[in-house]
Every structure is written in C-alpha cells, then in structure tokens.
Design a protein around this motif. Structure first.
Motif, short mmCIF file in Angstrom:
data_model
loop_
_atom_site.label_atom_id
_atom_site.label_comp_id
_atom_site.label_asym_id
_atom_site.label_seq_id
_atom_site.Cartn_x
_atom_site.Cartn_y
_atom_site.Cartn_z
N GLY A 117 -55.29 1.03 153.84
CA GLY A 117 -56.36 0.48 154.65
C GLY A 117 -56.46 -1.03 154.80
N GLU A 118 -55.47 -1.79 154.33
CA GLU A 118 -55.59 -3.24 154.45
C GLU A 118 -55.73 -3.70 155.91
N TYR B 153 -67.13 5.16 152.91
CA TYR B 153 -67.23 5.83 154.21
C TYR B 153 -67.31 7.35 154.15
N LEU C 5 -64.88 -1.18 163.71
CA LEU C 5 -64.49 0.08 163.10
C LEU C 5 -65.48 1.18 163.47
N HIS D 185 -57.07 -2.06 158.35
CA HIS D 185 -58.43 -1.80 158.83
C HIS D 185 -59.31 -3.02 158.56
N ARG D 186 -59.23 -3.53 157.35
CA ARG D 186 -60.04 -4.68 156.98
C ARG D 186 -59.64 -5.93 157.77
N GLU D 187 -58.34 -6.08 157.99
CA GLU D 187 -57.88 -7.26 158.73
C GLU D 187 -58.28 -7.17 160.19
N PHE E 263 -56.66 4.87 155.52
CA PHE E 263 -57.09 4.34 154.22
C PHE E 263 -57.26 5.46 153.20
N MET F 186 -62.65 2.49 149.64
CA MET F 186 -63.02 2.69 151.04
C MET F 186 -63.52 4.12 151.28
N GLU G 262 -60.90 -5.69 161.28
CA GLU G 262 -62.34 -5.98 161.28
C GLU G 262 -62.58 -7.49 161.14
N ARG G 263 -61.78 -8.15 160.31
CA ARG G 263 -61.95 -9.58 160.08
C ARG G 263 -61.77 -10.38 161.37
N ASN H 74 -57.11 4.70 149.46
CA ASN H 74 -58.01 3.65 148.98
C ASN H 74 -59.34 4.29 148.58
#
Length: 563
Positions: A298-299, A281, A311, A301-303, A271, A277, A305-306, A274
């Motif tokens: 980083g998309e 962090y 993380l 990473h978020r997905e 990421f 982000m 996590e979703r 970004n």
C-alpha cells in the motif's frame, strides 16, 4: 528533463497485467518505457492468481456464436450499481462505458501482438447472471498455458504461479469429476497426466492461469523493447506545476530519479499485506489471510493520496473464503473453501449454528457476508458442515479424507467429526439443538428441490464446476444426512484489496475538487474499482487492470483518435 538521472517517455510502477499492456502500447507507438517492480520477481499478484479477465463481447465468445455487446454489459453493470445501493466514487457511467467498449479492443491488441489467449470457458457465468444483461455462459478470457523456457534468462524472474502445470483452470475442474464415475473427467485426468509426463521428458516448464498470462505478457513486452527493473521500489512521485514528471526509485542502493515525458502509470497493487491499513479501512480482517504477493503493502496508495489523489472504496476486498487446515500458512496459496461449501451435502453456519447466506455465488460477496454477519453474531470463523456423502465425492482443503484422514487434522482441532449432528455441534461449541434445526431445515429444502432461505442453485454460477457440481443431479444442493458428519472452519481471506485512488475514464488520477493530475495515471487495485462495490464475474479485477492500462497508455501516447 532537468534534475533527473535518466528519462523515459513512460514510467510504470508495478509489473502486473495493466503495466505490461501499457508498455506494449507505448512501444507500438515507438515510445521508451521502463517498468519498476519493487520485488525480486515480475508479475505481481496477478501471477499468483487465476489470471482470468472479464471481457464482455470478446472475440472468443463471438467466434463461438455468442450474442453479447457493450450495451448488454452496460445494462448489467448499471443493474449491479442499483443492487448494491451504495454510491461508489470509483465508478461512473462514462468510466463503465469506457471499460466495456475498450476491453475487447485491448484483447484484440494483445492477440495481434502474439499473446496467445483463449476463452476461459463456455460455462463460467457472471456472478449475478439473473440480472438484466447478465451472461449465463462466459465472458472470461485467459492465457494459454506458457512454457517458462520461452523467457530465456528471465525464466526464473517470473513470479511463481499457483499451478505450474500444462493445464487450464477448466481442465483442472473437469478432471476433478473422476470420483463421480464421469468418463469425460477420467479421460481429462488421463490426458493431463500424459501431458505432464511428456513435458517432463521434453524439459518444458509450464505455468498456467495468472503465471501464464504474466509470462506471455512479459515475453511480449521484453521482445518489444520495454525495460523492466526488479528490486526497484518507488518512494516518491515527482509533481511539478501540477503535472507528474517522474518518480524517485532506488538503484544500487541509492535514490535514483527517473523523468517521464508522457506520464507515469501506477499499477502497484493494493494494501492487503499492510495490517495497519487494514485495521483503518476494514477492521477485523487479517493480512495473514491474504493470498497477495509480499509487495502488496500500500505505499503507493499513500503516495497517491499525498500528491492529491482521492482514495475511495477502501473497505472493499476481493474475497477468498479459505479453510485453515494444518500447514496452511506454509502453502504458496492457502486452501480455498468456495468449492467446498457450495457443493452438495455442505452448508456454512455461524458460531450459533445458523446458516446465513447462499454458499454459492461470488467469493467477494461470500466474504463480505461473513464480515457483516460477524458484526451481529460471531462468524469468523464460520463452520462448514459436511457429511459422509460429501467426503466420498469431494475434497476438503485439497485432500480426500474418506479413506484416510491427514495427520494432525483431528488432533489439532481443525477437523471435527461425530456420528450425530448434535455430537458434531458439541465438538465445535455450537448449541446442538440450533445446529440440528439448521441441518433439518436444509434437508427439507433439499427434499423440496429449492433453497427457500437463500436460493442456492438458482443462479447459473452456483451450478458451475468452480462452485457446485455439474456432474451431480442437483448440482448445488444435497442432503446432510449420512454419518459420520464433519465440520471445518472457514475464514474471510482475500486475493486483493479493491479500493484505491479515483481515476477518470482515461485512467487519470482525480483530485478531491474533480480535476485530474496531468501525466499521472493509475490502474488495477491501486484504484477504486470501476465495478463499484460489487464483483460482476470472474476476472473483474484483472480485466479492468489490463483495460485501463491500455486506455491510459493510448491517451498518454496521443493514440485516442486512432482505431
């Protein structure tokens, strides 16, 4: 599989080294593969990088008569965890053991598939080689330079490397010694020039380092029948009854659902691009100082996590100390500073004029030290302090300035110069007495032959050509006592973030309750590093990306019980 527009056995997000080897494993097992790359070029940030892989006990070092083993590598990696002192969720003894045992097998697999690799160098030591199990020679593996024309219609779809020449990193480093009246360096420079002229005549289009690694992997993957789609961003992971069954991507401007019979591998980078982000962090760092590819946002990473992934180690980055010479932001790769402040006749100071670290060693630790120092004393930027002896032997931002200073370097305020240390301090708004005392203390260390404050030059890595000067009598230290004196700014850039989703020793994504998400694998800097919060040696991000891509594909294909 119902509800999907098409289905493959193995679906890969991202086109870096881990993606490519996983595709080769799956094609070896006669499974269908699609690799989805969101940008217009194949290769990811790996293609822009040095392309180095840290591979203990690899076939090339063993062929050279080196003694290395998985046990020695484990001893070293375990010692690093104790050195850091901070528990890192992304690593465990089981996961580190999987790495050190499977990494050399992954290299053997690639060589058997016709991917031309070689030892990175015979002297490219581990970054903490003084620890038990540390290697003072080299555990590095790289690809041989690659002619892009071998890719045929894919030639211009491979991401540009940082060095589009028929030369290895080690050869380039050796050639830099020509100013030291080193005959071997002069001969190497001559060979590189002749080789380049020959390639021009023959119409070859060579790339080296990360470009060569990705070019060779891409050629092998395409030849094996893997499908690679560019401009194919993934927006969603499809999870059904706790199992990853596919992804949602784009095709012809519309959402396109692809099913995965055996699994989905995420190798989508970090990421670093970004800023939001980064602010969350690793506050105080800058996306504009990252050397990653533009798609490193980083998309995924978020997905991850979703869908339940956890993380970790998100405050970590793979540092790249850089100097902001005029025009740096227009360059494909900004000028680095590792090979500047680690050489004789150079030190680094903060904005109070104090030296605060060993300027040699790991670039990851260097930039981490800058970030930590900045919390207690202004240190971003810090200042590289150099003298005439330095500029007569070495470059600043890729330029030799002893004969002619590049246009706008002084006028822009980038290069500061004076006939005294006190005058230099005034030009960079540092207390003259403080800087003079720091330089005097450094010169005292040099006179005694040892850096009593930070022990620069005591590690083997400090003395290799990528940091110090192996052609110099002292290699890593030298007095700053010949006018004029110079100062240029140094900032903590990066070549990648180093945190992401936690995975197990098979590369499977792990949830907060310790379970795995069936069919969902991840590797590379989309994951929390198996190395923990440290960087053991050159290639400690690409090596794990490749290795866990190999491990994940073998597990998903049911090959674990086969050698």
């Amino acid at each position: 599989m119902a509800g999907f527009d098409e289905t493959f056995d193995w679906v890969v997000v991202g086109s870096g080294a881990g993606s490519m080897i996983s595709a080769l494993v799956m094609r070896h097992a006669d499974k269908s593969v699609v690799i989805l790359e969101k940008t217009a070029w194949a290769g990811g940030t790996t293609a822009k990088s040095g392309g180095v892989m840290w591979i203990p006990a690899n076939r090339f070092m063993l062929a050279d008569g080196e003694q290395d083993s998985a046990d020695a590598a484990m001893t070293y990696l375990d010692a690093l965890q104790e050195l850091d002192g901070t528990p890192a969720p992304g690593t465990s003894r089981e996961k580190r053991l999987a790495y050190v045992t499977q990494a050399p097998r992954a290299i053997d697999f690639l060589v058997d598939k016709g991917v031309a690799l070689q030892r990175g160098a015979t002297f490219w030591p581990d970054y903490y080689d003084e620890l038990p199990g540390g290697c003072k020679t080299s555990r590095t593996v790289v690809a041989k330079p690659f002619d892009r024309k071998e890719l045929g219609s894919w030639r211009d779809k491979l991401r540009k490397g940082f060095a589009e020449f028929n030369v290895t990193l080690v050869e380039g480093m050796e050639a830099q010694g020509h100013r030291r009246t080193n005959k071997a360096s002069g001969k190497m420079l001559g060979r590189i020039i002749l080789r380049t002229l020959r390639d021009l005549v023959l119409g070859r289009k060579h790339t080296t380092a990360g470009g060569a690694l990705q070019g060779r992997l891409l050629k092998a993957g395409l030849a094996a029948g893997a499908e690679l789609r560019l401009n194919a961003p993934v927006s969603e992971l499809v999870i059904e009854d706790g199992t990853a069954t596919g992804v949602v991507t784009m095709r012809d401007g519309k959402p396109w659902r692809i099913g995965a019979r055996l699994g989905v591998l995420i190798n989508a980078g970090g990421f670093a691009r970004n800023q939001a982000m980064r602010d969350a962090y690793m506050p105080g760092t800058q996306a504009q100082w990252s050397q990653t590819a533009e798609g490193d946002t980083g998309e995924m990473h978020r997905e991850l996590e979703r869908v339940g992934g956890q993380l970790a180690q998100m405050d970590q980055l793979v540092g790249y100390q850089m100097t902001l010479a005029p025009g740096w932001d227009k360059l494909y790769v900004a000028p680095g500073a590792q090979s500047m402040t680690g050489k004789p006749h150079a030190i680094l100071v903060d904005q109070s004029g104090q030296r605060y670290m060993n300027e040699g060693g790991s670039y990851e630790l260097y930039c981490e030290n800058m970030r930590k120092r900045n919390l207690v004393a202004p240190s971003v930027p810090s200042w590289a302090i150099l003298d005439r002896q330095y500029v007569e032997l070495y470059a600043i931002a890729g330029k030799f300035i002893d004969k002619k200073i590049p246009e706008n370097w002084i006028e822009s305020g980038y290069l500061n110069t004076a006939d005294t240390i006190e005058g230099l301090a005034a030009s960079i708004h540092v207390d003259p007495a403080a800087l003079a005392a720091t330089v005097a203390r450094w010169n005292g260390h040099v006179a005694r032959g040892v850096d009593e404050d930070f022990h620069r030059g005591e590690r083997a890595y400090d003395n290799c050509g990528f940091v110090g000067d192996p052609f110099s009598q002292r290699s890593a230290i030298g007095a700053i006592d010949k006018a004029p004196f110079y100062a240029v700014p140094v900032v903590p850039g990066d070549v990648s973030t180093y945190g992401g989703v936690i995975t197990d020793d098979k590369g499977r994504v792990v949830t907060a309750d310790g379970n795995v998400i069936a069919g969902l694998y991840a590797t590379g800097v989309s994951t929390a590093s198996v190395m923990g919060n440290v960087y053991p040696g050159a290639g400690a991000s690409i090596g794990p990306s490749l290795t866990f891509g190999y491990i994940a594909a073998r597990h998903a294909a049911g090959l674990d019980n086969q050698l």
